[in-house]
Design a protein around this motif. Structure first.
Motif, PDB file in Angstrom:
ATOM      1  N   GLN A 208      -7.913   1.484   7.786  1.00 40.19           N
ATOM      2  CA  GLN A 208      -9.700   1.644   7.383  1.00 40.19           C
ATOM      3  C   GLN A 208     -10.306   0.420   7.063  1.00 40.19           C
ATOM      4  O   GLN A 208     -11.308  -0.274   7.022  1.00 40.19           O
ATOM      5  CB  GLN A 208      -9.966   2.987   6.693  1.00 40.19           C
ATOM      6  N   ALA A 209      -9.407   0.001   6.347  1.00 40.30           N
ATOM      7  CA  ALA A 209     -10.280  -1.360   5.468  1.00 40.30           C
ATOM      8  C   ALA A 209      -9.725  -3.330   5.970  1.00 40.30           C
ATOM      9  O   ALA A 209      -9.616  -3.973   5.738  1.00 40.30           O
ATOM     10  CB  ALA A 209      -9.359  -1.558   4.295  1.00 40.30           C
TER      11      ALA A 209
ATOM     12  N   ALA B 210       0.917  -1.189   0.110  1.00 43.43           N
ATOM     13  CA  ALA B 210       0.202  -0.034  -0.051  1.00 43.43           C
ATOM     14  C   ALA B 210       0.711   1.189  -0.225  1.00 43.43           C
ATOM     15  O   ALA B 210       0.617   2.162  -1.064  1.00 43.43           O
ATOM     16  CB  ALA B 210      -1.010  -0.078   1.394  1.00 43.43           C
ATOM     17  N   ALA B 211       1.388   1.795   0.707  1.00 43.19           N
ATOM     18  CA  ALA B 211       3.076   2.415   1.081  1.00 43.19           C
ATOM     19  C   ALA B 211       3.637   2.457  -0.328  1.00 43.19           C
ATOM     20  O   ALA B 211       4.051   3.921  -0.522  1.00 43.19           O
ATOM     21  CB  ALA B 211       3.301   2.378   2.077  1.00 43.19           C
TER      22      ALA B 211
ATOM     23  N   LEU C  69      -0.574  -1.845  -4.442  1.00 43.18           N
ATOM     24  CA  LEU C  69      -2.081  -2.147  -3.780  1.00 43.18           C
ATOM     25  C   LEU C  69      -3.592  -1.256  -4.522  1.00 43.18           C
ATOM     26  O   LEU C  69      -3.064  -0.473  -4.681  1.00 43.18           O
ATOM     27  CB  LEU C  69      -2.197  -1.858  -2.080  1.00 43.18           C
TER      28      LEU C  69
ATOM     29  N   GLU D 129      -0.278   8.748   8.989  1.00 41.65           N
ATOM     30  CA  GLU D 129      -1.379   8.923   7.749  1.00 41.65           C
ATOM     31  C   GLU D 129      -1.868   7.669   6.708  1.00 41.65           C
ATOM     32  O   GLU D 129      -2.764   7.241   6.281  1.00 41.65           O
ATOM     33  CB  GLU D 129      -1.015  10.255   6.709  1.00 41.65           C
ATOM     34  N   MET D 130      -0.876   6.566   6.631  1.00 40.01           N
ATOM     35  CA  MET D 130      -0.537   6.457   5.343  1.00 40.01           C
ATOM     36  C   MET D 130      -1.706   4.578   6.592  1.00 40.01           C
ATOM     37  O   MET D 130      -2.015   3.930   5.447  1.00 40.01           O
ATOM     38  CB  MET D 130       0.925   5.714   4.832  1.00 40.01           C
TER      39      MET D 130
ATOM     40  N   LYS E 229     -19.632  -4.142  -1.583  1.00 43.22           N
ATOM     41  CA  LYS E 229     -21.075  -2.322  -1.599  1.00 43.22           C
ATOM     42  C   LYS E 229     -20.200  -1.041  -1.680  1.00 43.22           C
ATOM     43  O   LYS E 229     -19.832  -0.106  -1.834  1.00 43.22           O
ATOM     44  CB  LYS E 229     -22.282  -3.179  -1.515  1.00 43.22           C
ATOM     45  N   GLU E 230     -19.573  -1.440  -0.088  1.00 43.14           N
ATOM     46  CA  GLU E 230     -18.434  -0.432   0.545  1.00 43.14           C
ATOM     47  C   GLU E 230     -17.390   0.040   0.046  1.00 43.14           C
ATOM     48  O   GLU E 230     -16.853   1.140   0.145  1.00 43.14           O
ATOM     49  CB  GLU E 230     -18.984  -0.348   2.007  1.00 43.14           C
ATOM     50  N   HIS E 231     -16.846  -1.297  -0.581  1.00 40.09           N
ATOM     51  CA  HIS E 231     -15.040  -0.790  -0.335  1.00 40.09           C
ATOM     52  C   HIS E 231     -15.142  -0.989  -2.323  1.00 40.09           C
ATOM     53  O   HIS E 231     -13.807  -0.303  -3.009  1.00 40.09           O
ATOM     54  CB  HIS E 231     -14.137  -1.149   0.355  1.00 40.09           C
ATOM     55  N   GLY E 232     -15.687  -1.632  -2.771  1.00 39.09           N
ATOM     56  CA  GLY E 232     -15.803  -1.196  -4.261  1.00 39.09           C
ATOM     57  C   GLY E 232     -14.976  -3.176  -4.681  1.00 39.09           C
ATOM     58  O   GLY E 232     -13.769  -2.539  -5.188  1.00 39.09           O
TER      59      GLY E 232
ATOM     60  N   PRO F 186      -6.800   0.701  -4.339  1.00 36.60           N
ATOM     61  CA  PRO F 186      -7.092   1.000  -3.004  1.00 36.60           C
ATOM     62  C   PRO F 186      -8.069   0.059  -2.782  1.00 36.60           C
ATOM     63  O   PRO F 186      -8.374   0.369  -1.301  1.00 36.60           O
ATOM     64  CB  PRO F 186      -7.639   2.425  -4.193  1.00 36.60           C
TER      65      PRO F 186
ATOM     66  N   THR G   2      -5.143   4.904   7.094  1.00 42.44           N
ATOM     67  CA  THR G   2      -5.635   4.886   5.538  1.00 42.44           C
ATOM     68  C   THR G   2      -6.380   3.831   5.621  1.00 42.44           C
ATOM     69  O   THR G   2      -7.416   3.309   4.988  1.00 42.44           O
ATOM     70  CB  THR G   2      -5.414   5.413   4.320  1.00 42.44           C
TER      71      THR G   2
ATOM     72  N   ARG H 205     -15.651  -5.791  -5.713  1.00 41.67           N
ATOM     73  CA  ARG H 205     -16.115  -6.276  -6.613  1.00 41.67           C
ATOM     74  C   ARG H 205     -16.434  -8.121  -7.019  1.00 41.67           C
ATOM     75  O   ARG H 205     -15.603  -8.467  -7.584  1.00 41.67           O
ATOM     76  CB  ARG H 205     -15.300  -5.881  -7.682  1.00 41.67           C
TER      77      ARG H 205
END
Lengths: 351, 513
Positions: B100-101, B50-51, B55, B93-94, B127-130, B57, B97, B132
């Motif tokens: 959150q997932a 992610a950093a 990854l 900050e990274m 639905k919330e995070h997309g 989003p 975020t 898929r």
């Protein structure tokens, strides 16, 4: 010999004909405590006063991640008297693997007066053999482009942001590229500047189910900082090239493109203080895709907004706009920049 | 390396931005989410991805485990672990975020209702995070939990994805403890997931240098004509570590070095060294060639095990000058344990390319240094001219860890008026030439699984063929009659003398590391 540590001085003054011997002595004195590393010949050419010292600082940073033989050239073509001076130095960094000192060589040249025409011979005689040759040209290109020099270049690196006449400059580069005996890859730092933003926007469409949005794009807004209009237009050119749009109308603040099925796409260009490309908003009939610089500066916040869907912004690296970061990014890449050339073709008349 | 068959249409905006298959948005469900692997490897790997912006989003991580825990507690524990084990420093900050997932799903592995709730939760996350409808199930739990997890995933319909989406499962080693149990495990997995959905992870294959073996061999024309029985005298593979069993005594007592290292890591490395050029870089083309190597390994009948395999166990000694206990004195180890902590093997690949080239492998704990290396020893030059009385060979060394790189030993004239010849080493160090740090193996492999690229994952037949080779050795060791002996070596030595004899009988010696 100057101390073999990280230094921004030009190093030891040497006779032009003695450079190889002096470099050899440099490594003999280190008695095996240092490892010389080089993956590429990187020549930097500038005519700016004081550029040798400035570029030496940049090379010191760049070699932390990209071992190379650096050939730094400061030229003053307008001087009447001939002056040719050379220095050698080494930039050493502690290797992450085994705490060894890993060093890159730098040869610096000051050329003044008519001897500046000696540039190709100076560069050729000091290339590390069998390694690619990258030429970082920090000036505007001018005619005549030396065919001897261009015949040896593998990648030419420039920043089109500072070009006063984009079309004329690009014409010179492309002509030199065509006339060269080998393939020259054109590397525009103004394009590199867009890497992370392009990456951030592209990731929204990785899933095929999101591809239908391409045909619904109505409007794109690009917020750019003063002096970065060409960067913003290059970004627009990238979207146009990749999504098969063609340029239609242009005003100072807006570009209009025609997409497949004669669909109109408006691109609004807004100058705003901040990062070179501060924010991109891509609007379709049902969704907005947003890439914006986060408060902390070096991260991008990416989000998409649609009624009924939870807004979950994510952070991604934003990249930096300083020459060291841009060059490091560029040196990490390989292969030709077809996508860049396609983007340029879409907007060459707009710049 | 190549896009998998189920890889979707390319994204035009990705052109030129990435030279690898693009990872897809997905939910990652980790079974055994409170365990060591999750804390030390998986979450730090995902954070680093992610950093670095690698990854997608739209990725959600769901930890599935037995213990009662809130999402907040789970995230706090993972943050602490990631700050400790991450390759790069954690930015607040990274992390915020990224975290959150992350969510926690408490359930017993055997509780069917827990999986039904999981299915609902994943739908909600989509639905919330997309994400898929894409699901990646990571089995970081103990192998004996695989069966109930798989059974319940299937019952909850989580083994299948909606049209245009995918469900994949990553299985951690050990892939069984013998051929029978591996087949059984494969059968259990196959009951719920197809082979194309199954990713068997061997982290050795995620290492930069292991991947570079293919590049070295198939992107450099210089080696191709030499890479065969006509020019190669022998191949040695060493995986040495200074560590003892540490906290893994319970597992190690049941497993031993042969099953823990040789059956998977070392045979995988051998496959990369010995395989034929694949027809393309697709996962199955590469794995087709790898499996042929394992299939061509000369099986050792019980009567030949003692002559070709040496097993050892460390006794007390010293590592880097510090005294250490012997294996049998380690906590949770049977004082009369017969478990091997060292294995040396002499094996042959009976195919056209490698006929009669001995492959020597050794793996051991409490050896003098930690190093994993492959060395290709070329045949000697004819004993004429400079080579009269010269015994040195050209040796190409591929260092897997640490100090990843490649070196080539050649003969050179010592400066002077006489013709004295000495070996010199041409050395390439990744760390010296490339300043950028390599990603951790788990980062690469997780990304590959999200991208649908199974190249660096073991296929069912590879695993089973490897066990078919290993099983007779284990059976010989555990037979009641004429079982080959267990030899002892002092911690800090290079293994029992019998391992040296294995090569000495062939007029060879282990390469000095």
């Amino acid at each position: 010999m100057p101390p073999i540590t990280e230094t921004y001085s030009l190093g030891l003054p040497v006779e032009i004909g003695e450079i190889d011997q002096e470099l050899k002595k440099l490594w003999e004195k280190s008695e095996g405590a240092m490892t010389r590393a080089s993956l590429v010949n990187l020549a930097v050419y500038s005519e700016e006063l004081g550029s040798l010292e400035k570029n030496t600082q940049l090379i010191a940073k760049i070699t932390e991640n990209h071992a190379c033989r650096a050939i730094v050239i400061g030229a003053d073509c307008r001087a009447k008297e001939n002056r040719l001076e050379a220095w050698i130095s080494a930039h050493c960094h502690v290797s992450r693997a085994d705490s060894k000192q890993v060093c890159s060589e730098q040869i610096s040249f000051l050329l003044q007066g008519p001897c500046t025409t000696l540039l190709p011979s100076i560069v050729f005689s000091h290339l590390d053999s069998d390694l690619p040759f990258y030429l970082w040209w920090q000036e505007e290109f001018s005619e005549p482009m030396d065919p001897q020099l261009w015949a040896w270049v593998d990648r030419v690196i420039y920043d089109s942001r500072t070009w006063k006449d984009f079309r004329a400059q690009l014409h010179l580069v492309e002509t030199a590229q065509q006339e060269a005996r080998q393939r020259i890859v054109l590397c525009d730092l103004n394009w590199t500047r867009l890497d992370k933003v392009r990456f951030a926007l592209a990731q929204f469409f990785d899933h095929p189910a999101s591809h239908h949005h391409f045909s619904k794009i109505k409007k794109v807004r690009i917020d750019f900082a003063s002096g970065y209009r060409s960067t913003a237009i290059l970004f627009a050119g990238w979207l146009a090239a990749q999504l098969n749009w063609r340029a239609d109308k242009t005003t100072a603040h807006e570009l209009q493109f025609i997409g497949p099925a004669d669909r109109k796409i408006d691109i609004e260009l807004r100058e705003r203080p901040g990062e070179p490309v501060r924010e991109i908003a891509l609007e379709t009939s049902e969704m907005e895709f947003l890439v914006t610089h986060a408060e902390c500066g070096d991260l991008l916040e990416v989000s998409r907004r649609k009624t009924g869907e939870k807004h979950v912004p994510q952070l991604m690296p934003a990249g930096k706009n300083d020459p060291v970061s841009l060059m490091s990014e560029e040196l990490m890449r390989g292969g030709p920049h077809h996508v860049y050339l396609h983007a340029v073709n879409c907007i060459r008349d707009l710049l | 390396m190549n896009r998998a068959a189920d890889q979707p249409e390319p994204n035009p905006l990705r052109e030129g931005l990435s030279a690898r298959a693009v990872p897809q948005p997905c939910s990652i469900v980790i079974f055994g989410a409170t365990g060591d692997l999750t804390n030390r490897k998986l979450i730090p790997a995902l954070y680093n991805l992610a950093a670095d912006g690698d990854l997608p989003p739209a990725v959600a991580i769901v930890g599935f485990a037995r213990r009662e825990k809130s999402d907040e507690q789970f995230r706090a524990e993972l943050e602490k672990a990631t700050r400790k084990f991450s390759r790069q420093p954690v930015r607040d900050e990274m992390w915020k975020t990224f975290a959150q997932a992350i969510s926690y799903h408490q359930s017993e592995f055997e509780d069917e209702s827990g999986y039904k709730k999981l299915a609902k939760r994943l739908d909600r996350i989509d639905k919330e995070h997309g994400t898929r409808g894409n699901r990646l199930f990571y089995f970081a739990a103990a192998p004996d939990q695989f069966e109930p997890i798989l059974k319940h995933l299937k019952a909850a319909g989580l083994n299948e994805a909606c049209k245009g989406s995918w469900a994949r499962v990553i299985v951690e080693k050990p892939f069984g403890s013998d051929l029978g149990s591996a087949r059984e495990l494969n059968r259990i997995v196959r009951n719920s997931f197809t082979e194309e959905q199954t990713y068997r992870i061997d982290h050795f294959l995620g290492k930069e240098t292991a991947q570079n073996i293919l590049v070295l061999r198939f992107a450099n024309a210089i080696f191709a004509p030499l890479w065969n029985t006509h020019y190669v005298d022998q191949v040695q593979i060493t995986a040495a570590e200074t560590l003892g069993v540490e906290t893994r005594a319970g597992f190690y007592e049941r497993t031993g070095a042969l099953r823990d290292m040789v059956q998977n890591h070392l045979l995988q490395l051998l496959c990369l060294v010995a395989m034929e050029p694949p027809t393309d870089l697709s996962a199955d083309s590469i794995r087709d060639e790898k499996v042929k190597v394992v299939r061509s390994l000369r099986r050792l009948p019980r009567s030949e095990v003692a002559a070709n395999v040496v097993r050892g166990q460390y006794t007390e000694g010293a590592i880097h000058g510090d005294p250490v206990l012997g294996y049998r004195q380690e906590q949770n180890v049977n004082p009369g344990s017969q478990t091997e902590t060292f294995v040396a093997l002499r094996l042959f690949i009976d195919n056209w390319r490698w006929a009669d080239v001995p492959i020597y492998m050794r793996v051991g704990k409490r050896l003098p240094k930690s190093a994993t290396e492959i060395s290709i020893h070329f045949k000697k030059a004819p004993p004429v001219l400079f080579n009269k009385g010269l015994s040195d060979q050209n040796v190409l060394v591929i260092r897997i860890q640490p100090d990843e790189g490649i070196s080539l030993r050649i003969q050179a004239k010592v400066p002077g008026t006489s013709f004295r010849i000495e070996p010199v080493k041409m050395d390439f160090h990744y760390g010296t030439s490339f300043g950028k740090a390599s990603p951790e193996a788990y980062e690469r492999l997780l990304l590959d699984a999200m991208s649908g690229d199974a190249t660096l994952f073991a296929r069912r037949d590879e695993v089973e063929e490897a066990w078919a080779f290993i099983d007779p050795i284990e059976e010989a060791w555990h037979s009641k009659k004429d079982a080959p002996g267990l030899f002892f070596y002092a911690a800090g030595s290079w293994g029992p003398e019998d391992a040296d004899d294995l090569l000495a009988r062939d007029g060879r010696a282990w390469r000095r590391l």
